[in-house]
Scaffold this active site. Structure first.
Site, PDB file in Angstrom:
ATOM      1  N   CYS A  38     -26.872  -4.581  -6.095  1.00 21.99           N
ATOM      2  CA  CYS A  38     -28.071  -4.798  -5.269  1.00 21.99           C
ATOM      3  C   CYS A  38     -27.725  -5.235  -3.847  1.00 21.99           C
ATOM      4  CB  CYS A  38     -28.963  -5.820  -5.944  1.00 21.99           C
ATOM      5  SG  CYS A  38     -29.600  -5.155  -7.461  1.00 21.99           S
ATOM      6  N   GLU A  39     -27.121  -4.358  -3.120  1.00 22.67           N
ATOM      7  CA  GLU A  39     -26.769  -4.591  -1.713  1.00 22.67           C
ATOM      8  C   GLU A  39     -26.835  -3.245  -1.007  1.00 22.67           C
ATOM      9  OE1 GLU A  39     -25.213  -7.428  -0.162  1.00 22.67           O
ATOM     10  OE2 GLU A  39     -24.798  -8.657  -1.925  1.00 22.67           O
ATOM     11  N   ARG A  48       0.806  -1.215   0.000  1.00 20.69           N
ATOM     12  CA  ARG A  48       0.000   0.000   0.000  1.00 20.69           C
ATOM     13  C   ARG A  48       0.850   1.282   0.000  1.00 20.69           C
ATOM     14  NH1 ARG A  48      -4.761  -0.308   3.186  1.00 20.69           N
ATOM     15  NH2 ARG A  48      -3.695  -2.095   4.070  1.00 20.69           N
ATOM     16  N   ARG A  71     -13.280  -1.843  -0.329  1.00 19.29           N
ATOM     17  CA  ARG A  71     -12.775  -1.396   0.979  1.00 19.29           C
ATOM     18  C   ARG A  71     -13.811  -0.650   1.826  1.00 19.29           C
ATOM     19  NH1 ARG A  71      -8.879   1.470   2.144  1.00 19.29           N
ATOM     20  NH2 ARG A  71      -7.865   0.060   3.606  1.00 19.29           N
ATOM     21  N   TYR A 106      -5.331  -2.500  -3.012  1.00 20.50           N
ATOM     22  CA  TYR A 106      -6.502  -3.299  -2.626  1.00 20.50           C
ATOM     23  C   TYR A 106      -7.776  -2.735  -3.259  1.00 20.50           C
ATOM     24  CZ  TYR A 106      -2.870  -4.804   0.513  1.00 20.50           C
ATOM     25  OH  TYR A 106      -1.663  -5.249   0.990  1.00 20.50           O
TER      26      TYR A 106
HETATM   27  N1  LLP Z   1       3.300  -8.794   3.972  1.00 15.36           N
HETATM   28  C1  LLP Z   1       2.361  -9.642   4.397  1.00 15.36           C
HETATM   29  C2  LLP Z   1       2.748 -10.925   4.967  1.00 15.36           C
HETATM   30  C3  LLP Z   1       1.004  -9.283   4.298  1.00 15.36           C
HETATM   31  O1  LLP Z   1       0.077 -10.112   4.728  1.00 15.36           O
HETATM   32  C4  LLP Z   1       0.646  -8.030   3.748  1.00 15.36           C
HETATM   33  C5  LLP Z   1      -0.752  -7.641   3.613  1.00 15.36           C
HETATM   34  C6  LLP Z   1       1.677  -7.179   3.291  1.00 15.36           C
HETATM   35  C7  LLP Z   1       2.996  -7.600   3.432  1.00 15.36           C
HETATM   36  C8  LLP Z   1       1.413  -5.842   2.667  1.00 15.36           C
HETATM   37  O2  LLP Z   1       0.651  -4.985   3.438  1.00 15.36           O
HETATM   38  P1  LLP Z   1       0.575  -3.450   3.002  1.00 15.36           P
HETATM   39  O3  LLP Z   1       1.938  -2.875   3.079  1.00 15.36           O
HETATM   40  O4  LLP Z   1       0.084  -3.412   1.592  1.00 15.36           O
HETATM   41  O5  LLP Z   1      -0.395  -2.810   3.922  1.00 15.36           O
HETATM   42  N2  LLP Z   1      -7.198  -5.650   1.931  1.00 15.36           N
HETATM   43  C9  LLP Z   1      -6.744  -4.903   3.089  1.00 15.36           C
HETATM   44  C10 LLP Z   1      -5.296  -5.159   3.386  1.00 15.36           C
HETATM   45  C11 LLP Z   1      -4.961  -6.606   3.531  1.00 15.36           C
HETATM   46  C12 LLP Z   1      -3.492  -6.786   3.759  1.00 15.36           C
HETATM   47  C13 LLP Z   1      -3.102  -8.206   3.664  1.00 15.36           C
HETATM   48  N3  LLP Z   1      -1.714  -8.423   3.873  1.00 15.36           N
HETATM   49  C14 LLP Z   1      -7.003  -3.425   2.848  1.00 15.36           C
HETATM   50  O6  LLP Z   1      -7.610  -3.087   1.834  1.00 15.36           O
HETATM   51  O7  LLP Z   1      -6.662  -2.583   3.682  1.00 15.36           O
END
Ligand code: LLP
Length: 421
Positions: free
Chosen positions: A343-344, A278, A314, A372
């Site tokens: 439709c939610e 992210r 999200r 995401y």
């Molecule tokens: N490393 C591992 C082991 C992870 O599980 C994740 C994210 C990352 C790195 C990267 O995280 P980031 O730096 O992108 O925050 N869908 C959710 C976030 C799920 C994250 C899953 N794992 C959202 O939209 O906020």
């Protein structure tokens, strides 16, 4: 808004390209990514940690478009993958196998075999059972599986309960108390090489403190392993670095992050890896959507747009806040919800918000949608997934075509007995 997105003569631009012109040319809903932002974020983080020359593994789950992965790889990033499919993408985008780490609690035999054959840097191992499985597959294939055990430091990252991973009750990793035993097991299993230790706390994390706390907790084990195991050379401190979703929110400054983690990392003197997603992709992307209707009921106003929860999950899933701006600036405001056609009742992009008053036919941009966003999109309600564009200065290129209805039914078969009784 990050500097790569700005208004020029009242029209929102991605770098040098008008978002309005992109919407005209490619239709909506449309994801637009800024290459310059991806690169600026990569450089800011790498520079902050330069003293320890870290290897950044871009978490491609945040945005796995091949053009995005390749942009990051060209800067020197490797890839953090969580499935055979992501490994396939990383390799297809040109990431060297020895710059790939593979996490995830449920790796199948087929995925392990694929990763072993490709020769990835290491597996982030999430359980004792997985150690056994990688060991036996490596033996069967006559190779060595390099592993780092994902240690769960039980630190609260202060995020949404669905996106915190490093607390004791989460399904991820092995508790610190059990980790020593798991390493013992790994050292005695054939076909394995104990390469390092991994941790990831969750996301998005807005303060460097949880990282510092977690590092302090794993430091003694790392130091011990380094002393006792010659192949133990890597410490991967995970991802989760937070970004600003709200205009008044201060993002996690890479320099503060570095100041918090560097003392421990320096003392440990291991090769350090990080795996943010992210942090690079979140504010590199926006979702452009067209207003279809403005509807009022006795309680509120609804701005009904052509993007929906299937495009950006999200807001309903995490009650996540995404700033919504007009593509063509307007001083007028309205109060209401931005909702999609799905439709939610949970199909909203913003709830109870003061919004730019854009009439039907006008365009809105949902900001901070680069992470995401598209990757969590679905075909719910048989809606083809949006097109994706990457902008580079004055140029814009389609990096994924909009899905057609034919794409949505591709692969479906109707057995000849569906109409018999
Ligand atoms: N490393 C591992 C082991 C992870 O599980 C994740 C994210 C990352 C790195 C990267 O995280 P980031 O730096 O992108 O925050 N869908 C959710 C976030 C799920 C994250 C899953 N794992 C959202 O939209 O906020």
């Amino acid at each position: 808004m990050v500097p790569e997105f700005s208004y020029r003569n009242g029209v929102l631009h991605a770098e040098g390209v008008s978002v309005e012109a992109l919407a005209e040319q490619y239709g909506t809903p449309l994801y637009v990514y800024s290459r310059a932002h991806l690169i600026a974020q990569y450089r800011a983080l790498h520079t902050a940690l330069e003293r320890i020359n870290p290897q950044i593994y871009f978490a491609i789950k945040s945005n796995s478009n091949l053009a995005v992965i390749q942009t990051m790889a060209a800067q020197g990033a490797g890839a953090d993958v969580v499935s055979g499919g992501e490994l396939f993408r990383a390799r297809k985008a040109g990431v060297a196998a020895d710059k790939i780490v593979f996490a995830g609690v449920g790796k199948t035999e087929a995925e392990i075999d694929y990763a072993l054959r490709e020769g990835i840097h290491f597996f982030t191992v999430e359980s004792e059972g997985e150690l056994d499985r990688i060991s036996s597959r490596a033996q069967a294939l006559g190779c060595t599986g390099r592993i780092a055990i994902r240690v769960n430091p039980d630190v609260d990252p202060h995020t949404h309960k669905y996106t915190s991973t490093g607390k004791a009750e989460n399904k991820f990793g092995v508790d610190l108390a059990r980790a020593e035993k798991a390493y013992e097991q790994a050292l005695h299993l054939p076909g394995l090489e104990v390469a390092g230790l991994h941790m990831h706390l969750g996301s998005p994390i807005m303060s460097p403190t949880p990282y510092a706390e977690a590092l302090e907790k794993v430091q003694p084990l790392c130091a011990q392993l380094k002393r006792e195991v010659s192949t133990f050379q890597y410490l991967d401190i995970g991802g989760g670095l937070g970004i600003a979703y709200r205009p008044d929110e201060a993002p996690l400054d890479p320099r503060d992050f570095a100041a918090a983690v560097l003392p421990t990392l320096h003392a440990l003197d291991l090769h350090v890896g990080l795996e943010p997603g992210r942090f690079f992709t979140g504010n590199a992307g926006l979702l452009v959507t067209r207003v279809e209707y403005i509807k009022e009921n006795p309680f509120k106003q609804f701005v009904i747009v052509d993007a929906a929860m299937n495009d950006l999950l999200r807001p309903p899933l995490y009650e996540a806040y995404h700033e919504i701006v007009a593509v063509v600036e307007t001083p007028d405001r309205l109060q209401g919800d931005v909702v999609g056609p799905v439709c939610e009742s949970g199909d909203f992009l913003a709830a109870n918000r003061e919004l730019p008053a854009v009439s039907p036919g006008g365009l809105l941009a949902v900001m901070s949608a680069g992470a995401y966003g598209f990757v969590m999109a679905s075909n719910y309600n048989t809606r083809g997934r949006a097109a994706e564009i990457m902008v580079n200065g004055e140029r814009a290129e389609l990096v994924r075509a909009r899905e057609t209805w034919d794409d949505c039914v591709r692969g479906e078969r109707i057995p000849d007995w569906t109409v018999t009784h």
